[in-house]
Design an enzyme around this catalytic site. Sequence first.
Site, PDB file in Angstrom:
ATOM      1  N   LEU A 174       0.835  -1.204   0.000  1.00  0.00           N
ATOM      2  CA  LEU A 174       0.000   0.000   0.000  1.00  0.00           C
ATOM      3  C   LEU A 174       0.869   1.253   0.000  1.00  0.00           C
ATOM      4  O   LEU A 174       0.514   2.264  -0.603  1.00  0.00           O
ATOM      5  CB  LEU A 174      -0.944   0.007   1.201  1.00  0.00           C
ATOM      6  CG  LEU A 174      -1.914   1.194   1.239  1.00  0.00           C
ATOM      7  CD1 LEU A 174      -2.900   1.109   0.079  1.00  0.00           C
ATOM      8  CD2 LEU A 174      -2.665   1.240   2.559  1.00  0.00           C
ATOM      9  N   TYR A 175       2.009   1.190   0.670  1.00  0.00           N
ATOM     10  CA  TYR A 175       2.948   2.320   0.638  1.00  0.00           C
ATOM     11  C   TYR A 175       3.280   2.693  -0.803  1.00  0.00           C
ATOM     12  O   TYR A 175       3.190   3.863  -1.205  1.00  0.00           O
ATOM     13  CB  TYR A 175       4.220   1.956   1.408  1.00  0.00           C
ATOM     14  CG  TYR A 175       5.364   2.908   1.193  1.00  0.00           C
ATOM     15  CD1 TYR A 175       5.294   4.223   1.646  1.00  0.00           C
ATOM     16  CD2 TYR A 175       6.522   2.496   0.527  1.00  0.00           C
ATOM     17  CE1 TYR A 175       6.348   5.105   1.437  1.00  0.00           C
ATOM     18  CE2 TYR A 175       7.575   3.376   0.322  1.00  0.00           C
ATOM     19  CZ  TYR A 175       7.484   4.676   0.767  1.00  0.00           C
ATOM     20  OH  TYR A 175       8.519   5.544   0.562  1.00  0.00           O
ATOM     21  N   ALA A 176       3.651   1.688  -1.608  1.00  0.00           N
ATOM     22  CA  ALA A 176       3.982   1.943  -3.005  1.00  0.00           C
ATOM     23  C   ALA A 176       2.776   2.483  -3.767  1.00  0.00           C
ATOM     24  O   ALA A 176       2.907   3.383  -4.602  1.00  0.00           O
ATOM     25  CB  ALA A 176       4.496   0.665  -3.663  1.00  0.00           C
TER      26      ALA A 176
ATOM     27  N   THR B 183       0.307   4.287  -2.612  1.00  0.00           N
ATOM     28  CA  THR B 183       0.059   5.701  -2.288  1.00  0.00           C
ATOM     29  C   THR B 183       1.066   6.608  -2.980  1.00  0.00           C
ATOM     30  O   THR B 183       0.732   7.720  -3.405  1.00  0.00           O
ATOM     31  CB  THR B 183       0.091   5.959  -0.768  1.00  0.00           C
ATOM     32  OG1 THR B 183       1.387   5.629  -0.242  1.00  0.00           O
ATOM     33  CG2 THR B 183      -0.976   5.148  -0.046  1.00  0.00           C
TER      34      THR B 183
END
Length: 347
Positions: A151-153, A155
């Site tokens: 999810l970091y990537a 966002t």
Amino acid sequence: MKILLTGAAGFIGFHTARKLLARGDEVLGLDNLNDYYDPNLKRARLSILEREPKFRFVKMDLADRGGMKALFSREKFPRVIHLAAQAGVRYSLENPQAYIDSNVTGTLNVLEGCRHNGVQHLVFASTSSVYGLNTHMPFSVHRGVDHPVSLYASTKRANELMAHNYAELFKLPVTGLRFFTVYGPWGRPDMALFLFTKNILEGKPIDVFNHGHHKRDFTYVEDIAEGVVRACDRIAAADPAWNAAQPDPATSKAPFRLYNIGNSAPVDLIRYIEVLEDCLGKKAVKNMLPMQPGDVADTYADVDDLVRDVGYRPATSVEAGIRRFVEWYLEYYKNQAPQPTRVTNLG
């Protein structure tokens, strides 16, 4: 020049602020000083910046829509460097909402502030994590990045798309920078080098994921900061050769650019650990583990565009960079114990 620098008390933000201040820029640093990792380390960085007469600090959360709107309206920044974000690949599996609040909503507030207040150029941080399942090496900004694995990537990829939207609709010049595995003095305690150093010195095992077969384009933090400052100086412009029938993801008919900032010299994780052992004069006890969810096996940056357009190529070797980190670590923690860490991130 007056520059808004978000994430000023963070790892990369701190080093970027020092470079800007050293050349005479006025820097307004923004940070929420959250407790994702030891806030004392953030305050220690901040205390160094606050010695500079041209540095001011505002404690604020990016998601504070009213506060961000008022700040932009009051200060009228010519340029903005947006480095603040909820970091960490693995933590995004535990607390996904933090990534939406900071990385998506927060970035939207930055874009809106720039749009309505005549900002000449916005430079923002992206990440090599956007390459996800891609295996074509080296990673190129001219190839698609539609298969992130955290999810970091996701966002961060969303930030790139949002930025292009504002460049196209509102003619806001924007430059996105994909950072590759940043390390060095004043680093984050959740990063691998920090935790490896702490555990080796304490005689504790280190967790080596993917059995040490990772390759990472480890990039020294001073090289990253230099690239950020140089990119800020080069205002993004439309690409006159851009072809909508064969769209290039790295450029646009809008004032939009994407660049990789990496050392362009991948190093095996095992070699990285060996260099650290040499610097510490002590061997690590290695706990070999499988790949963790959200990780990618290898990273390798194609920086040809950065060299051509910005005139800069990172070049600090891991031998030199790790030595400088160890020197800082031993000095900083000479009279205090490192704080417990949450996770280990290669980046």
